[in-house]
Design an enzyme around this catalytic site. Structure first.
Site, PDB file in Angstrom:
ATOM      1  N   ASP A  77      -7.840  -5.919  -6.185  1.00 32.54           N
ATOM      2  CA  ASP A  77      -7.745  -4.648  -5.464  1.00 32.54           C
ATOM      3  C   ASP A  77      -8.115  -3.503  -6.387  1.00 32.54           C
ATOM      4  O   ASP A  77      -7.615  -3.410  -7.514  1.00 32.54           O
ATOM      5  CB  ASP A  77      -6.313  -4.465  -4.949  1.00 32.54           C
ATOM      6  CG  ASP A  77      -6.101  -3.130  -4.241  1.00 32.54           C
ATOM      7  OD1 ASP A  77      -7.078  -2.604  -3.674  1.00 32.54           O
ATOM      8  OD2 ASP A  77      -4.959  -2.641  -4.234  1.00 32.54           O
ATOM      9  N   SER A 118       0.821  -1.205   0.000  1.00 37.61           N
ATOM     10  CA  SER A 118       0.000   0.000   0.000  1.00 37.61           C
ATOM     11  C   SER A 118       0.867   1.273   0.000  1.00 37.61           C
ATOM     12  O   SER A 118       1.604   1.520  -0.954  1.00 37.61           O
ATOM     13  CB  SER A 118      -0.968  -0.031   1.178  1.00 37.61           C
ATOM     14  OG  SER A 118      -2.013   0.881   0.995  1.00 37.61           O
ATOM     15  N   HIS A 164      -5.962  -6.363  -2.056  1.00 39.73           N
ATOM     16  CA  HIS A 164      -4.931  -5.434  -1.593  1.00 39.73           C
ATOM     17  C   HIS A 164      -3.969  -6.111  -0.623  1.00 39.73           C
ATOM     18  O   HIS A 164      -2.764  -5.899  -0.676  1.00 39.73           O
ATOM     19  CB  HIS A 164      -5.626  -4.254  -0.909  1.00 39.73           C
ATOM     20  CG  HIS A 164      -4.743  -3.090  -0.622  1.00 39.73           C
ATOM     21  ND1 HIS A 164      -4.295  -2.229  -1.608  1.00 39.73           N
ATOM     22  CD2 HIS A 164      -4.230  -2.612   0.549  1.00 39.73           C
ATOM     23  CE1 HIS A 164      -3.552  -1.279  -1.058  1.00 39.73           C
ATOM     24  NE2 HIS A 164      -3.498  -1.491   0.245  1.00 39.73           N
TER      25      HIS A 164
END
Length: 383
Positions: A293, A85, A350
């Site tokens: 994601d 991330s 993710h």
């Protein structure tokens, strides 16, 4: 939820072994950074807050120097840094200061081998181009926005967003490791692009934007499991065992840090620029992406790897995508040349290690032992 040696039960009152932990194949340091995330805190409360990735990276470098001085027997091992991330910002910044400091020393204390970036926000200029495509064009998991009128509106705002991010890039110097001042162009780009491009798509669906195969569960970031994690890590006996002050509350996602990084303009800055120098210095980069994601989607991540200027750009661009196998099963697609590799992971969001723990352990193990391309021989284009 990821690669550590333990999971937590649903009640958050005990730990369970993670049989696919990455520390099965390596020594791993798990680091809460920037300061005030996780359990971390400043001993001196008057110390200035960290508001950008380069400044945060300097703290990490100081920690690593202390660590390898104390555990010098580990300094000869290959050293990799990994994250997901916003680590798309953190890792290039950390790698840059390690590389710069090592270049200044005749005998560096430790040497950096690679970066492993999972579903990272690395190059907003490229990545924000692909929100409309991920939302409106049929992906492997369906279409998020079916209204053509809504999709046209997203595209219009996306084009406006690109101009704002370009202004941010033109006014940023992320290669400098000095403390960066707030950048107005980057602040405007972050506020406008997230409000006009990303938020309307999120608001139009009840799906989990970190894994569009699933409904939002209602917990933090749409995962109920996060509540159990926080409950466990706030138990007094757990903090005592870890040497954490009893007054410290575990910060799963710190809104204060998020706000500080947003108001400094750090969100939209081009930390991708630092990767060019790293690749040219033969520090390898693995950019992997769970393809379910939406927030840091695989299309945008693949795009920045293809557009990145570095010595091996032409060879990398000419490569086809290959089917990537894990444990004899098709698990993704891969493109690799020299020190740069992009890996799209199928059926993962993710937090790819949470969704595909066995596959991501295999990916990690093969990467650190130089066998990431093994058994991935069938090439084709336009996957």
């Amino acid at each position: 939820m990821g690669i550590g040696p333990c999971h937590v039960n649903k009640e958050g009152d005990r730990a369970l072994p993670n049989l696919q932990s990455w520390n099965l194949v390596s020594n791993v340091i798990y680091l809460d950074q920037p300061v005030n995330s996780g359990y971390s805190y400043y001993k001196n409360s008057s110390t200035a807050l960290i508001t950008d990735s380069n400044t945060a990276a300097q703290d990490v470098y100081v920690f690593l120097r202390l660590f390898f001085n104390e555990f010098s027997h580990l300094s000869e091992s290959d050293f990799h840094i990994a994250g997901e991330s916003y680590a798309g910002h953190f890792l290039p910044a950390i790698a840059t200061i390690i590389n710069q400091k090592n270049e200044e020393e005749s005998n560096p204390l430790f040497r950096l081998k690679s970066l492993i970036i999972g579903n990272g926000l690395t190059d907003p200029l490229q990545q924000y181009k692909y929100y409309k495509a991920m939302a409106c064009e049929k992906s492997a998991y369906g279409t998020l926005v079916s209204s053509s009128e809504k999709c046209d509106e997203i595209e219009m705002h996306q084009n406006e967003c690109q101009k704002l991010i370009e202004s941010c890039y033109n006014s940023s110097d992320v290669l400098s490791l000095s403390t960066m001042k707030p950048n107005e162009a980057c602040i405007v780009a972050s506020q406008a692009c997230n409000a006009l491009v990303v938020k309307p798509i999120i608001d139009s669906t009840e799906l989990n934007m970190y894994d569009i195969r699933k409904q939002c569960e209602g917990g933090p970031l749409c995962y109920d499991y996060f509540d159990a994690v926080k409950t466990y890590l706030d138990h007094s006996e757990v903090k005592s065992a870890l040497g954490v002050k009893s007054s410290i509350k575990f910060e799963l996602c710190s809104h204060t840090i998020n706000a500080n990084f947003q108001t400094s303009g750090d969100w939209m800055r081009p930390y991708v620029n630092q990767i060019t120098h790293l690749l040219n210095n033969n520090i390898s980069v693995l950019a992997y992406a769970g393809d379910a994601d939406f927030m840091c989607n695989w299309m945008g991540i693949k795009a920045w790897t293809l557009n990145l200027p570095w010595n091996g750009h032409d060879d990398y661009s000419k490569q086809g995508d290959s089917i990537w196998y894990s444990n004899g099963t098709i698990a993704g697609s891969i493109r690799s040349s020299g020190p740069l590799t992009f890996l799209r992971l199928f059926n993962a969001g993710h937090m790819a290690p949470y969704d595909q723990p066995q596959v991501t352990l295999d990916m990690f193990s093969r990467w650190i032992f130089g066998k990431i391309l093994q058994n991935s021989l069938t090439s084709y284009t336009n996957l």
